[in-house]
Design an enzyme around this catalytic site. Sequence first.
Site, mmCIF file in Angstrom:
data_model
loop_
_atom_site.group_PDB
_atom_site.id
_atom_site.type_symbol
_atom_site.label_atom_id
_atom_site.label_comp_id
_atom_site.label_asym_id
_atom_site.label_seq_id
_atom_site.Cartn_x
_atom_site.Cartn_y
_atom_site.Cartn_z
ATOM 1 N N TYR A 147 -1.882 4.162 -6.220
ATOM 2 C CA TYR A 147 -3.111 4.894 -5.862
ATOM 3 C C TYR A 147 -3.470 5.916 -6.955
ATOM 4 C CZ TYR A 147 -3.304 2.633 -1.358
ATOM 5 O OH TYR A 147 -3.405 1.687 -0.376
ATOM 6 N N ASN A 205 -6.665 -3.732 -4.658
ATOM 7 C CA ASN A 205 -7.917 -3.198 -5.208
ATOM 8 C C ASN A 205 -7.697 -1.891 -5.975
ATOM 9 O OD1 ASN A 205 -7.354 -2.515 -2.378
ATOM 10 N ND2 ASN A 205 -9.075 -1.108 -2.595
ATOM 11 N N HIS A 231 -3.493 -3.962 2.285
ATOM 12 C CA HIS A 231 -4.878 -3.477 2.310
ATOM 13 C C HIS A 231 -5.225 -2.687 3.571
ATOM 14 C CE1 HIS A 231 -8.694 -3.172 0.409
ATOM 15 N NE2 HIS A 231 -9.350 -4.053 1.143
ATOM 16 N N VAL A 232 -4.989 -3.274 4.735
ATOM 17 C CA VAL A 232 -5.230 -2.550 5.988
ATOM 18 C C VAL A 232 -4.002 -1.689 6.254
ATOM 19 C CG1 VAL A 232 -5.563 -2.788 8.473
ATOM 20 C CG2 VAL A 232 -6.717 -4.367 6.884
ATOM 21 N N HIS A 233 -4.202 -0.388 6.432
ATOM 22 C CA HIS A 233 -3.079 0.544 6.533
ATOM 23 C C HIS A 233 -2.519 0.579 7.944
ATOM 24 C CE1 HIS A 233 -5.100 2.498 2.830
ATOM 25 N NE2 HIS A 233 -4.431 1.410 2.534
ATOM 26 N N HIS A 277 -11.678 -2.942 6.808
ATOM 27 C CA HIS A 277 -11.699 -4.061 5.850
ATOM 28 C C HIS A 277 -11.996 -5.417 6.482
ATOM 29 C CE1 HIS A 277 -10.406 -1.242 2.885
ATOM 30 N NE2 HIS A 277 -9.254 -1.020 3.476
ATOM 31 N N ASP A 316 0.826 -1.209 0.000
ATOM 32 C CA ASP A 316 0.000 0.000 0.000
ATOM 33 C C ASP A 316 0.863 1.262 0.000
ATOM 34 O OD1 ASP A 316 -1.339 -2.367 1.331
ATOM 35 O OD2 ASP A 316 -3.071 -1.089 0.967
ATOM 36 N N HIS A 374 -3.479 -9.616 -1.047
ATOM 37 C CA HIS A 374 -3.712 -8.204 -0.704
ATOM 38 C C HIS A 374 -4.654 -8.076 0.496
ATOM 39 C CE1 HIS A 374 -3.678 -3.932 -1.029
ATOM 40 N NE2 HIS A 374 -4.990 -3.879 -1.162
ATOM 41 N N ASP A 415 -1.524 -2.619 -4.083
ATOM 42 C CA ASP A 415 -1.772 -1.182 -3.968
ATOM 43 C C ASP A 415 -0.467 -0.415 -4.148
ATOM 44 O OD1 ASP A 415 -4.449 -1.604 -3.778
ATOM 45 O OD2 ASP A 415 -4.668 -0.937 -1.702
HETATM 46 FE FE LIG Z 1 -6.108 -2.093 -0.706
#
Ligand SMILES: [Fe+2]
Length: 432
Positions: free
Chosen positions: A181, A211, A337-339, A310, A151, A300, A178
Site C-alpha cells: 500500500y 491494484n 481485494h475485498v478486505h 468491489h 492485502d 486479486h 496488494d
Molecule cells: Fe486491491
Amino acid sequence: MSAPHLPSAAFFAMACFLACAAAAYQRPPPRETLSVPLADDADGLTPQQVHISLVGSDGMRITWITDDDSPSTVEYSTSSTFQQRESKVATGSSSSYSYILYRSGQIHDVVIGPLSPSTVYYYRCGSNPTRKFSFKTPPSSLPFRFAVAGDLGQTGWTNSTLQHVAAQDYDVLLLPGDLSYADCRQSLWDSFGRLVEPLASSRPWMVTQGNHEIEKIPVIHPQPFVAYNSRWRMPYDADPAAPSASNLYYSFDVAGGAVHVIMLGSYADFGPGSSQHTWLSFDLARLDRNRTPWVVALIHAPWYNSNAAHQGEGEEMRQAMEAQLYGARVDVVFAGHVHAYERFTRVYDNRSDPCGPVHIIIGDGGNREGLASEYLDKPKISVFREASFGHGRLEVANATHALWTWNRNDDDEAVVADQVWLTSLASNPACH
Ligand SMILES: [Fe+2]
Ligand SMILES: *[C@@H]1O[C@H](CO)[C@@H](O)[C@H](O)[C@H]1NC(C)=O
Ligand SMILES: *[C@@H]1O[C@H](CO)[C@@H](O)[C@H](O)[C@H]1NC(C)=O
Ligand SMILES: *[C@@H]1O[C@H](CO)[C@@H](O)[C@H](O)[C@H]1NC(C)=O
C-alpha cells in the site's frame, strides 16, 4: 446527580457484554500505519528487506536492498557457522529504479541452488557477514503447508497477521496481491520490505499483483508496476519449456509436482488472444493430474464476491478465464481485494458445480483502508463470510485431502473461525 431507579451504567455494560458475547465477533476498527523505520531511519542497515522466492524445483531467489554498490553475492551453507567445506557462493546482479524524485537502493537478485528439500540453509548477502539469515526449503512431497494472506499493508493489524502467520510453521506463503500500500510513496515499499523481512527471508513468499501495485500516474509516471516488478521478481521465466512473458503471471510446482500453483494477473491483459490467456492454456494443457492431484490459482479481484465492496470488478476476467480453469479442474481459487473473508462452495458460471473450484476471498491481511463490512444478500453459493482481519492455511495432506483453515485476528489472538476439508477434483471420477 444520581437516578437510583434507573439501571446503572454497570448494568448496561454487562447487558452489552452478554449481547456482544452471544452475537457475532465484534470487529475492531482499523489500526494506524506502523512506524516501521522508513528509509531515512534505516540507512546504514545493510543488507535490508531480504526476501526469498522459489525458482524451479530446487532453486531459491534471494532478494535484498543496499544503499551502496556492495556485490550481488550470497554465501549459503547448511552449517550455521559457514564451515568452508559446506559453504557455497553464488553471484547474481543488481538494479535500481527511479520513480519521479525517488531513486531506489540497489536491488540485488541472486538465485542459489541446487538445494536439498526440507533442509535449513544459512545465508548472508553482499559484504556484510554480520547479518545472517536462514530458511527452510519446502518438502519435495506431500504433505505441504501454505499460508495465504492478501492485502497486507503495514498497519498494526498487518503486524498481528504476520505474528499469527509466523506462530505456526508453513512451507510457502501465497499472497494474492496488494502488498505494501505504498501508493506511489516509494519509501513505503522500503518500510514494507523491512516489516516482512523476518518472515519473508525465512520462507519463500510467492506473490501476485494487486491494484495497489500499479502505481501509474498519467504523464508523470506512465509505466505501471515499476516498483513491484523491481522489488518482487517472481520466477515467471524459470521454466524454459513454459515461460510466461511477464512477472505479472506465472506458475510453479511444489511438493515434487503434487501441487501446481498458478499466479494470475488481474491487472495484466487477460482476454482471449492476450499473452496471459494463451500462456494459461499452455500451462494448463501441460498438467498431468495423475502426477499433480492439486491445482490452485490466485487472482486479486475476486470472481465471486457477495460483499458490497468491489462488486463486478473481477467479472471481465471471470468471463475470459473461468472456462479455462474449470476445464482443467482447478481445485481452489484464492482472491484478495475485498478486505474481508468469504468462502464459496464449488462454483462454475455463477452456479454450484461439483467440478468447479472452491473460491476463497482472503483480502483481510490488515491494510490501512480497514474492513469491508457491508454485504449484499447472501447468495446460495456463499458458505461463510465475515469482515474481520486474518489469514488462511491450506494444508495439503495427500493426493485426495487438504484442510483449509481461516484464522481470524481476534483481538491479536489467532482463532480458527472457519475450517473445511477439501477433496481434490482429480480424485473425483465424476469430474474426469
Ligand atoms: Fe486491491
Ligand atoms: C508487532 O507486534 C508485536 C507483538 O504484539 C510487538 O512486540 C511489536 O512491537 C509490533 N511491531 C511493531 C513494528 O509495531
Ligand atoms: C450470479 O447470480 C446471482 C444470483 O444468485 C445474481 O444476483 C448475479 O447477478 C449473478 N452474477 C452474474 C455475473 O451473472
Ligand atoms: C489422506 O488424508 C486424509 C486426511 O488426513 C485421510 O483421512 C486419508 O485416509 C488419507 N488418504 C490416504 C490415501 O492416505
